[in-house]
Enzyme design. Structure first.
Site, PDB file in Angstrom:
ATOM      1  N   HIS A 274     -14.907  20.134 -14.998  1.00  0.00           N
ATOM      2  CA  HIS A 274     -14.072  21.530 -15.159  1.00  0.00           C
ATOM      3  C   HIS A 274     -12.720  21.389 -14.576  1.00  0.00           C
ATOM      4  O   HIS A 274     -11.675  21.723 -15.099  1.00  0.00           O
ATOM      5  CB  HIS A 274     -14.996  22.484 -14.213  1.00  0.00           C
ATOM      6  CG  HIS A 274     -14.430  23.805 -14.134  1.00  0.00           C
ATOM      7  ND1 HIS A 274     -14.782  24.894 -15.189  1.00  0.00           N
ATOM      8  CD2 HIS A 274     -13.341  24.227 -13.156  1.00  0.00           C
ATOM      9  CE1 HIS A 274     -14.153  25.841 -14.816  1.00  0.00           C
ATOM     10  NE2 HIS A 274     -13.035  25.701 -13.724  1.00  0.00           N
ATOM     11  N   GLU A 275     -12.609  20.698 -13.226  1.00  0.00           N
ATOM     12  CA  GLU A 275     -11.451  20.518 -12.837  1.00  0.00           C
ATOM     13  C   GLU A 275     -10.479  19.572 -13.536  1.00  0.00           C
ATOM     14  O   GLU A 275      -9.479  19.737 -13.449  1.00  0.00           O
ATOM     15  CB  GLU A 275     -11.357  20.167 -11.119  1.00  0.00           C
ATOM     16  CG  GLU A 275     -12.131  21.206 -10.374  1.00  0.00           C
ATOM     17  CD  GLU A 275     -11.649  22.704 -10.587  1.00  0.00           C
ATOM     18  OE1 GLU A 275     -10.351  22.962 -10.657  1.00  0.00           O
ATOM     19  OE2 GLU A 275     -12.450  23.735 -10.437  1.00  0.00           O
ATOM     20  N   HIS A 278      -8.612  21.502 -16.201  1.00  0.00           N
ATOM     21  CA  HIS A 278      -7.674  22.240 -15.733  1.00  0.00           C
ATOM     22  C   HIS A 278      -6.312  21.283 -15.703  1.00  0.00           C
ATOM     23  O   HIS A 278      -5.258  21.595 -15.903  1.00  0.00           O
ATOM     24  CB  HIS A 278      -7.944  22.775 -14.379  1.00  0.00           C
ATOM     25  CG  HIS A 278      -8.516  24.186 -14.316  1.00  0.00           C
ATOM     26  ND1 HIS A 278      -8.257  25.402 -15.039  1.00  0.00           N
ATOM     27  CD2 HIS A 278      -9.730  24.489 -13.697  1.00  0.00           C
ATOM     28  CE1 HIS A 278      -9.099  26.051 -14.946  1.00  0.00           C
ATOM     29  NE2 HIS A 278      -9.987  25.833 -14.145  1.00  0.00           N
ATOM     30  N   GLU A 304      -8.541  28.779 -18.119  1.00  0.00           N
ATOM     31  CA  GLU A 304     -10.157  28.643 -17.810  1.00  0.00           C
ATOM     32  C   GLU A 304     -10.863  27.812 -19.037  1.00  0.00           C
ATOM     33  O   GLU A 304     -11.878  27.361 -19.170  1.00  0.00           O
ATOM     34  CB  GLU A 304     -10.578  29.944 -17.366  1.00  0.00           C
ATOM     35  CG  GLU A 304     -12.198  29.994 -16.857  1.00  0.00           C
ATOM     36  CD  GLU A 304     -12.371  29.101 -15.778  1.00  0.00           C
ATOM     37  OE1 GLU A 304     -11.195  28.740 -14.942  1.00  0.00           O
ATOM     38  OE2 GLU A 304     -13.514  28.873 -15.176  1.00  0.00           O
TER      39      GLU A 304
HETATM   40 CO    CO Z   1     -11.568  27.091 -13.316  1.00  0.00          CO
END
Ligand code: CO
Length: 511
Positions: A274-275, A278, A304
């Protein structure tokens, strides 16, 4: 009017001033990152003073009367502002938006909000620990009142509502009515689908998550997966925190954090992917546009969408697991993993189950948590719901959407810090991210038909290049909704996300 040397100078002076403000902002980002990673607890108060000082300096720089004059001079020049999607016009549009917002709030209101937020957070923490909503109620009433005042100062269109003024901070260009038009069909389809899954008798075994794996091995796995997806460690790093995040310190320096639990390596894996998503976005921005909207991210929803794409569209696909399973076995070296096929790991990575806590929710039910918050905070702001009735309204909706009874307010309306911090209008960006992610990914698969085969070989660079070119390097050229229409040919809708979830989960759950 064409560019004169005067307007050209104004635009250059403005760019330089915004660059300097961004330098201060990125210095604060470094202090913020360090506070969460390595700073001793004793440094909290001094660090808060440092950050407040930097925030004050930045605010003063970007709200100076000179900035307003430079903006007006530059905007009057058609060669700079005339072509709406040109770089200079995009920069001017967004600098104007930021300037107007930053100068619209009276100083007295800003100070009262800051003071109330900090006290309210402390009271929220105590109320949550005791699961006592009545303790938090007067604070939420005060926050709500200040938030309404803030929305009135910002203003919103005559056919809009206060919620729109708040959304503008996180999702520029979006309105509550638009979000409702997308969320309602999503909710109406997702609610019965989640109920079907909950009632299924054919569920993944779910034991993968219970295998004990030492942190050091998980760290090696995190680094391996992050690097494989395309995170550039020459321009970034990974550290460990309780709450994972991604922070860009400046050009060539993007940092992510993750967390490790001995008894659940999939948790670290999901957080890391997830990170990493980003971070790939941040690393893909144009460094030469640092401090400019053309070198900035579009919105929280689009940010997101990037994290969710790597976490869910990639990381929860069978193609990914066929490549990743042997590597996980090799790097982790745990005999208990030998019994797991790629297929079984994939199934365990896709467990869906209604639960109380948003941050622990799975890919499907997560959206129900968000839609419930959106509906409630919008009702609070409109005055359709009073704060004292919030717990009952929460619990009623929760039962309706997720089919389970909320046992107490700690696991209900007191679980998130957002409202205590005055963050209203923020929650929808999470589900917007899921929706954008699914819709973008359908388009990408049409344009790169062998994407699954690439994933099976551990090749992710075509996906990353597509995102770099079409999203990251575009900066804020388009607002989120327009970017979506521009890239996918359609307005954002619920269909792609539902197709993604149903296409994957129906076979897994035999429904
Ligand atoms: Co996030």
């Amino acid at each position: 009017m064409t560019t004169t040397s005067a307007t050209n100078t104004a635009y250059k002076t403005l760019s330089k001033a915004m660059y300097n403000a961004a330098l201060l902002g990125s210095t604060a980002a470094l202090l913020g990152w360090e506070q969460e990673t390595y700073m001793p607890n004793g440094g909290r108060e001094h660090r808060a003073n440092q950050l407040a000082q930097l925030a004050g300096m930045t605010h003063k720089m970007i709200t100076a009367a000179e900035i307003g004059e430079l903006l007006s001079t530059s905007e009057a020049d058609a060669s700079l502002a005339g072509e709406p999607t040109s770089e200079s016009a995009v920069n001017l549009r967004e600098w104007r938006r930021a300037y107007d917002r930053a100068t619209k709030l009276p100083q007295s209101l800003v100070e009262e909000i800051t003071k109330t937020q900090s006290l309210s957070q402390g009271e929220w923490a105590k109320a949550r620990a005791e699961s006592d909503f009545s303790r938090f109620q007067p604070w939420l009433e005060k926050i709500l009142d200040l938030t309404r005042q803030k929305a009135e100062c910002y203003g919103y269109p005559s056919d809009g509502e206060p919620y729109d003024a708040l959304l503008e901070e996180y999702e520029p260009g979006a309105t509550a009515a638009q979000i409702e038009r997308i969320f309602t069909p999503l909710r109406d389809r997702l609610t019965p689908f989640v109920a079907e899954i909950a009632a299924s008798t054919s569920k993944p075994a779910g034991v993968l998550h219970e295998i004990q794996i030492p942190k050091e091995d998980q760290k090696a796995l995190s680094r391996f997966v992050s690097e494989s997806l395309g995170f550039d460690f020459g321009r970034g790093r990974i550290d460990e925190t309780t709450h994972p995040f991604c922070s860009t310190v400046g050009i060539g320096d993007t940092r992510i954090t993750t967390r490790y639990r001995d008894d659940n390596f999939a948790d670290a894996l999901g957080s890391t992917m997830h990170e990493t998503g980003h971070a790939i976005y941040e690393q893909g921005l144009r460094g030469e546009c640092f401090g400019m909207p053309m070198g900035s991210t579009v919105s929280l929803g689009i940010h997101e969408s990037q994290s969710r794409m790597w976490e869910n569209q990639v990381g929860r696909s069978i193609a990914f697991w066929e490549w990743f399973a042997p590597h996980a076995k090799r790097i982790l070296g745990v005999p208990a993993l030998d019994a797991f096929t790629a297929e079984r790991m994939y199934r365990d990575a896709n467990i869906v189950e209604p639960s109380y806590i948003r941050v622990e929710a799975d890919e499907a039910t997560y959206n129900m948590h968000i839609m419930l918050r959106f509906e409630l905070e919008r009702a609070l702001l409109r005055g359709d719901l009073s704060v004292k009735d919030l717990p009952a309204a929460w619990n009623r909706k929760f039962k309706e959407y997720l089919g389970i009874d909320v046992p107490d307010d700690r696991r209900g309306c007191l679980q998130d810090v957002h409202w205590a911090f005055g963050l209203m209008g923020y929650f929808p960006t999470y589900t917007l991210g899921n929706l954008y992610s699914a819709q973008f990914f359908e388009t990408i698969k049409e344009q790169i038909p062998d994407l699954d085969d690439q994933f099976r070989r551990g090749e992710f660079s075509d996906l990353k290049s597509w995102l770099n070119q079409h999203i990251h390097r575009q900066g804020m050229r388009y607002h989120a909704g327009d970017l979506c229409t521009h890239l996918t040919g359609k307005e954002l809708g619920a269909d792609p996300l539902m197709r993604h979830l149903e296409g994957k989960l129906r076979p897994i759950y035999g429904i």
